[in-house]
Design a protein around this motif. Structure first.
Motif, PDB file in Angstrom:
ATOM      1  N   PRO A 193       1.205  -1.374  -0.337  1.00 14.23           N
ATOM      2  CA  PRO A 193      -0.156   0.195   0.127  1.00 14.23           C
ATOM      3  C   PRO A 193       1.270   1.398  -0.011  1.00 14.23           C
ATOM      4  CG  PRO A 193      -0.668  -1.662   1.495  1.00 14.23           C
ATOM      5  CD  PRO A 193       0.047  -1.993   1.361  1.00 14.23           C
ATOM      6  N   THR A 222       5.043   2.413   6.278  1.00 11.77           N
ATOM      7  CA  THR A 222       4.170   1.141   6.645  1.00 11.77           C
ATOM      8  C   THR A 222       4.382   0.613   7.096  1.00 11.77           C
ATOM      9  OG1 THR A 222       3.253   0.328   4.741  1.00 11.77           O
ATOM     10  CG2 THR A 222       2.509   2.866   5.620  1.00 11.77           C
ATOM     11  N   PRO A 223       3.805   0.052   8.755  1.00 13.02           N
ATOM     12  CA  PRO A 223       4.548  -0.934   9.875  1.00 13.02           C
ATOM     13  C   PRO A 223       4.253  -2.302   8.275  1.00 13.02           C
ATOM     14  CG  PRO A 223       2.704  -0.390  10.693  1.00 13.02           C
ATOM     15  CD  PRO A 223       2.734   1.112   9.329  1.00 13.02           C
ATOM     16  N   VAL A 224       3.124  -2.286   8.116  1.00 14.32           N
ATOM     17  CA  VAL A 224       2.693  -4.492   7.994  1.00 14.32           C
ATOM     18  C   VAL A 224       3.597  -4.523   6.767  1.00 14.32           C
ATOM     19  CG1 VAL A 224       1.269  -5.986   7.076  1.00 14.32           C
ATOM     20  CG2 VAL A 224       0.231  -4.182   9.149  1.00 14.32           C
ATOM     21  N   CYS A 225       3.989  -3.882   5.868  1.00  8.84           N
ATOM     22  CA  CYS A 225       5.046  -4.160   4.443  1.00  8.84           C
ATOM     23  C   CYS A 225       6.415  -3.706   5.060  1.00  8.84           C
ATOM     24  CB  CYS A 225       4.290  -2.394   4.050  1.00  8.84           C
ATOM     25  SG  CYS A 225       2.575  -2.027   3.112  1.00  8.84           S
ATOM     26  N   MET A 249      -4.102   4.196  -2.466  1.00  7.06           N
ATOM     27  CA  MET A 249      -2.696   3.232  -2.048  1.00  7.06           C
ATOM     28  C   MET A 249      -3.964   1.884  -2.521  1.00  7.06           C
ATOM     29  SD  MET A 249      -2.322   3.304   2.402  1.00  7.06           S
ATOM     30  CE  MET A 249      -4.019   2.854   2.722  1.00  7.06           C
ATOM     31  N   ARG A 309      -3.335  -4.955  -1.133  1.00  6.42           N
ATOM     32  CA  ARG A 309      -1.933  -6.163  -0.983  1.00  6.42           C
ATOM     33  C   ARG A 309      -2.164  -7.295  -1.635  1.00  6.42           C
ATOM     34  NH1 ARG A 309       1.096  -4.585   3.027  1.00  6.42           N
ATOM     35  NH2 ARG A 309       0.175  -3.559   4.879  1.00  6.42           N
ATOM     36  N   ALA A 313      -5.866  -3.733   3.368  1.00  8.61           N
ATOM     37  CA  ALA A 313      -4.086  -3.523   3.799  1.00  8.61           C
ATOM     38  C   ALA A 313      -3.605  -3.410   5.018  1.00  8.61           C
ATOM     39  CB  ALA A 313      -3.832  -1.799   4.220  1.00  8.61           C
TER      40      ALA A 313
HETATM   41  C1  BEZ Z   1       1.051  -1.348   6.675  1.00 10.82           C
HETATM   42  O1  BEZ Z   1       1.711  -1.792   5.791  1.00 10.82           O
HETATM   43  O2  BEZ Z   1       0.972  -1.507   8.308  1.00 10.82           O
HETATM   44  C2  BEZ Z   1      -0.146  -0.526   6.742  1.00 10.82           C
HETATM   45  C3  BEZ Z   1      -0.573   0.316   5.694  1.00 10.82           C
HETATM   46  C4  BEZ Z   1      -1.981   1.043   5.157  1.00 10.82           C
HETATM   47  C5  BEZ Z   1      -2.765   0.756   5.919  1.00 10.82           C
HETATM   48  C6  BEZ Z   1      -2.844  -0.136   6.637  1.00 10.82           C
HETATM   49  C7  BEZ Z   1      -1.661  -0.770   7.001  1.00 10.82           C
END
Ligand code: BEZ
Length: 211
Positions: A38, A42-45, A119, A122, A141
């Motif tokens: 996204p 960013t944390p999850v990415c 964004m 995924r 996301a």
């Molecule tokens: C993430 O990668 O942490 C993230 C990106 C977009 C929206 C929510 C989380």
């Protein structure tokens, strides 16, 4: 229209952290995985990219090239790469497309306007040596993907491309397979020398043929 299984993966030329990528040339004669993020920083990415970098030897073993995408500029990717290495203990060892103009995201339908206008979701596209799309997965996301599952599906795709079998629920490399219904019992007797169990006329279970 959304990209569907069996479609030729659209070709493109785009900048990446490893130089300009001409997608079909870059894929060569092997398999590929294209997956979108996204947004940078960013944390999850960040966790996903670290995980894929650690799994790269597993993709290599299967003759699969991996390539990520984020709708940010190249300079921005370089700063983020340092954070990925610092926090995840793995250096980016595959290209990350800098899709600031959304050329690739639009081509592959990675932006779902009812989820976000800016964004990408995924997305995962697995592409075969014939350049055709073999698997699509879409996560929101907020949910990090399971790249072990991507590898598991690739194992199934590579097996079923060469043998007249399908793989059952939760199948993993080395486990029994199912003989496809189009194969008659007489053909199966010749094709599967390890034998098979006929639980029902349509449900015939055989040891994994290429092991
Ligand atoms: C993430 O990668 O942490 C993230 C990106 C977009 C929206 C929510 C989380």
């Amino acid at each position: 229209m959304a990209i569907q299984l069996g479609d030729v993966a659209p070709d493109f030329t785009q900048e990446s952290t490893q130089g300009t990528i001409k997608f079909h040339d870059w894929l060569g004669n092997g398999w590929g995985v294209l997956f979108s993020h996204p947004k940078n920083f960013t944390p999850v990415c960040t966790t996903e990219l670290g995980a894929v970098a650690k799994l790269k030897p597993e993709f290599d073993k299967r003759n699969v090239k991996v390539i990520g995408l984020s709708v940010d500029a190249l300079g921005n990717h370089e700063g983020w790469s340092k954070d990925i290495e610092e926090t995840q203990g793995a250096k980016l060892n595959f290209p990350l497309l800098a899709d600031a103009d959304r050329k690739v995201s639009d081509l592959y339908g990675m932006i779902h306007p009812n989820a976000s206008d800016t964004m990408t979701v995924r997305s995962v596209f697995v592409i075969g040596p014939d350049k055709k799309v073999k698997l699509t997965i879409t996560y929101p996301a907020s949910t990090g993907r399971n790249f072990d599952e991507v590898l598991r599906v690739i194992d199934s795709l590579q097996l079923t491309a060469g043998h007249k079998v399908a793989t059952p629920v939760n199948w993993k490399q080395g486990e029994d397979c199912i003989i496809v219904p189009a194969v008659s019992d007489a053909e199966a007797d010749k094709m599967f020398p390890k034998g098979y169990k006929k639980l029902k006329p349509y449900l015939r279970v055989t040891p994994q043929p290429n092991r």
